[in-house]
Design a protein around this motif. Structure first.
Motif, PDB file in Angstrom:
ATOM      1  N   ILE A 150       1.036  -1.048  -0.159  1.00  0.00           N
ATOM      2  CA  ILE A 150      -0.085  -0.072   0.116  1.00  0.00           C
ATOM      3  C   ILE A 150       1.039   1.174   0.090  1.00  0.00           C
ATOM      4  O   ILE A 150       0.352   2.544   0.149  1.00  0.00           O
ATOM      5  CB  ILE A 150      -1.052  -0.018   1.386  1.00  0.00           C
ATOM      6  CG1 ILE A 150      -0.347   0.246   2.434  1.00  0.00           C
ATOM      7  CG2 ILE A 150      -1.767  -1.282   1.375  1.00  0.00           C
ATOM      8  CD1 ILE A 150      -0.900   0.374   3.712  1.00  0.00           C
ATOM      9  N   TYR A 161      -6.888   8.655   1.695  1.00  0.00           N
ATOM     10  CA  TYR A 161      -6.488   7.418   1.622  1.00  0.00           C
ATOM     11  C   TYR A 161      -7.286   6.271   2.647  1.00  0.00           C
ATOM     12  O   TYR A 161      -7.756   6.917   4.001  1.00  0.00           O
ATOM     13  CB  TYR A 161      -5.084   6.960   2.121  1.00  0.00           C
ATOM     14  CG  TYR A 161      -4.804   5.605   2.321  1.00  0.00           C
ATOM     15  CD1 TYR A 161      -4.275   4.906   1.020  1.00  0.00           C
ATOM     16  CD2 TYR A 161      -4.446   4.631   3.263  1.00  0.00           C
ATOM     17  CE1 TYR A 161      -4.067   3.625   0.967  1.00  0.00           C
ATOM     18  CE2 TYR A 161      -4.449   3.302   3.245  1.00  0.00           C
ATOM     19  CZ  TYR A 161      -3.840   2.940   2.123  1.00  0.00           C
ATOM     20  OH  TYR A 161      -3.840   1.440   2.081  1.00  0.00           O
ATOM     21  N   HIS A 163      -8.327   2.464   4.205  1.00  0.00           N
ATOM     22  CA  HIS A 163      -7.948   0.863   4.187  1.00  0.00           C
ATOM     23  C   HIS A 163      -8.781   0.362   5.466  1.00  0.00           C
ATOM     24  O   HIS A 163      -9.283   0.852   6.551  1.00  0.00           O
ATOM     25  CB  HIS A 163      -6.346   0.960   5.070  1.00  0.00           C
ATOM     26  CG  HIS A 163      -5.743  -0.390   4.953  1.00  0.00           C
ATOM     27  ND1 HIS A 163      -5.212  -0.811   3.862  1.00  0.00           N
ATOM     28  CD2 HIS A 163      -5.717  -1.153   5.713  1.00  0.00           C
ATOM     29  CE1 HIS A 163      -4.898  -2.076   3.989  1.00  0.00           C
ATOM     30  NE2 HIS A 163      -5.051  -2.404   5.404  1.00  0.00           N
TER      31      HIS A 163
END
Length: 345
Positions: A150, A161, A163
């Motif tokens: 990543i 971002y 995740h």
């Protein structure tokens, strides 16, 4: 020795009691009211005289002892970090000399962090300092292989971002927000959508210092940001991931780093981002009453103190620092959550 003192006290009391009373009886026998008043006064005086010799017969009010809340006491010591360096790099730990020894601060590992943040939604919003904080948090949670996969997306400049760690149901979001007004918009968006994270880590100021160089305007934007936080659901100072009765928010402010003017990489930065200007921006932060315990709801992650202690050799460009600073910031953040949840890992 003790009994001798008692006997002497009783003898003195008898003299004080009976001699004056006999004299009063002799002269005041015709005035019973006056005699009674005089006898009562003398008796009270004798009792006061005897109290030091018989303390067990005269109960005293317990002394009032003010003790500081151990939770708040330890929270206030979280930023007391020391750094050292050797040929292998920089290392850090809590400064036990400051009184933090009894707080049992811990450098949490991957398993502990997974337990603490299990099923949570953590949002980090801010500038490049916040991004580095997010990288350090992810590095602690994920393995090296997953971090490598990543890395490219995570380091895209000026981008968000997202995740998800499926195994523990943890959602992590980084929201690029270089100005405090951007942070206000993030909070407004949460309120509009009626979706709120469990933890918010936010911080901005470097871009404003560089592009506006106006600490008063920065202070005004902090006030508006603070007002936006008041419109969120009640903020708890207790971190309880298992509470079903109410959703609680846990707010952290990522402070400005110490700026090392001579290491800044452009002339514009060296002119505008001076230590004096940085100090003025920090003063606006405290004046805004955004932080706990000044009336606000955000706990300070004191990056300025950490970077000052790590020193000039710890800085990469006078503004960003070695990974060890952001690792320490993340551990302060996690220990704050751990302390307020009264958990032991």
């Amino acid at each position: 020795m003790f009994f001798g003192a008692v006997q002497l006290g009783i003898m003195a009391a008898c003299i004080v009691l009976f001699v004056p009373m006999g004299m009063a009886g002799w002269h005041l026998s015709r005035n019973k009211v006056l005699f009674f008043s005089g006898a009562l006064f003398i008796t009270l005086a004798v009792c006061i005289h005897l109290i030091p010799y018989f303390p067990s017969f005269f109960p005293q009010a317990p002394a009032v002892v003010f003790q500081q809340d151990p939770v708040n006491s330890c929270i206030s010591l979280l930023n007391d970090i020391t750094f050292r360096s050797d040929s292998g790099g920089f290392f850090w730990n809590w400064d036990n000399s400051s009184g933090s020894y009894g707080c049992d601060f811990q450098k949490l590992g991957r398993v502990d962090v997974s337990d603490l943040l299990n099923g949570s939604w953590v949002v980090v919003a801010g500038d490049s300092q916040a991004r580095l904080f997010m990288v350090s948090l992810l590095d602690l949670i994920l393995g090296s292989e997953e971090m490598e996969s990543i890395h490219e997306d995570l380091f895209k400049r000026h981008s968000d971002y997202h995740h998800v760690v499926e195994k523990i149901g943890l959602k992590l979001d980084f929201i690029w927000s270089p100005y405090v007004t951007n942070l206000t918009n993030v909070v407004t968006e949460f309120r509009r959508n009626h979706t709120y994270p469990d933890v918010l880590v936010m911080g901005a100021g470097l871009w404003h210092m560089l592009h506006f160089t106006n600490y008063s305007d920065y202070g005004d934007s902090l006030q508006l940001f603070r007002d936006s936080l008041f419109q969120l659901p009640p903020v708890s100072h207790r971190f309880d991931m298992e509470s079903d009765s109410a959703r609680v928010l846990h707010l952290f402010w990522l402070g400005l780093p110490k700026l090392i003017n001579k290491l800044l990489n452009t002339d514009e930065k060296r002119v505008k981002m001076t230590p004096e200007m940085c100090n003025a921006y920090n003063q606006e932060l405290y004046k805004s009453k955004l932080l706990r315990p000044d009336g606000g709801s955000m706990l300070l992650l004191d990056v300025e103190t950490l970077t000052s202690k790590c020193g000039i050799d710890c800085s990469l460009d006078g503004m960003h620092y070695s990974d060890v600073v952001y690792e320490a910031s993340v551990q302060i953040f996690l220990n704050a959550l751990l302390i307020e949840s009264h958990q032991k890992l």
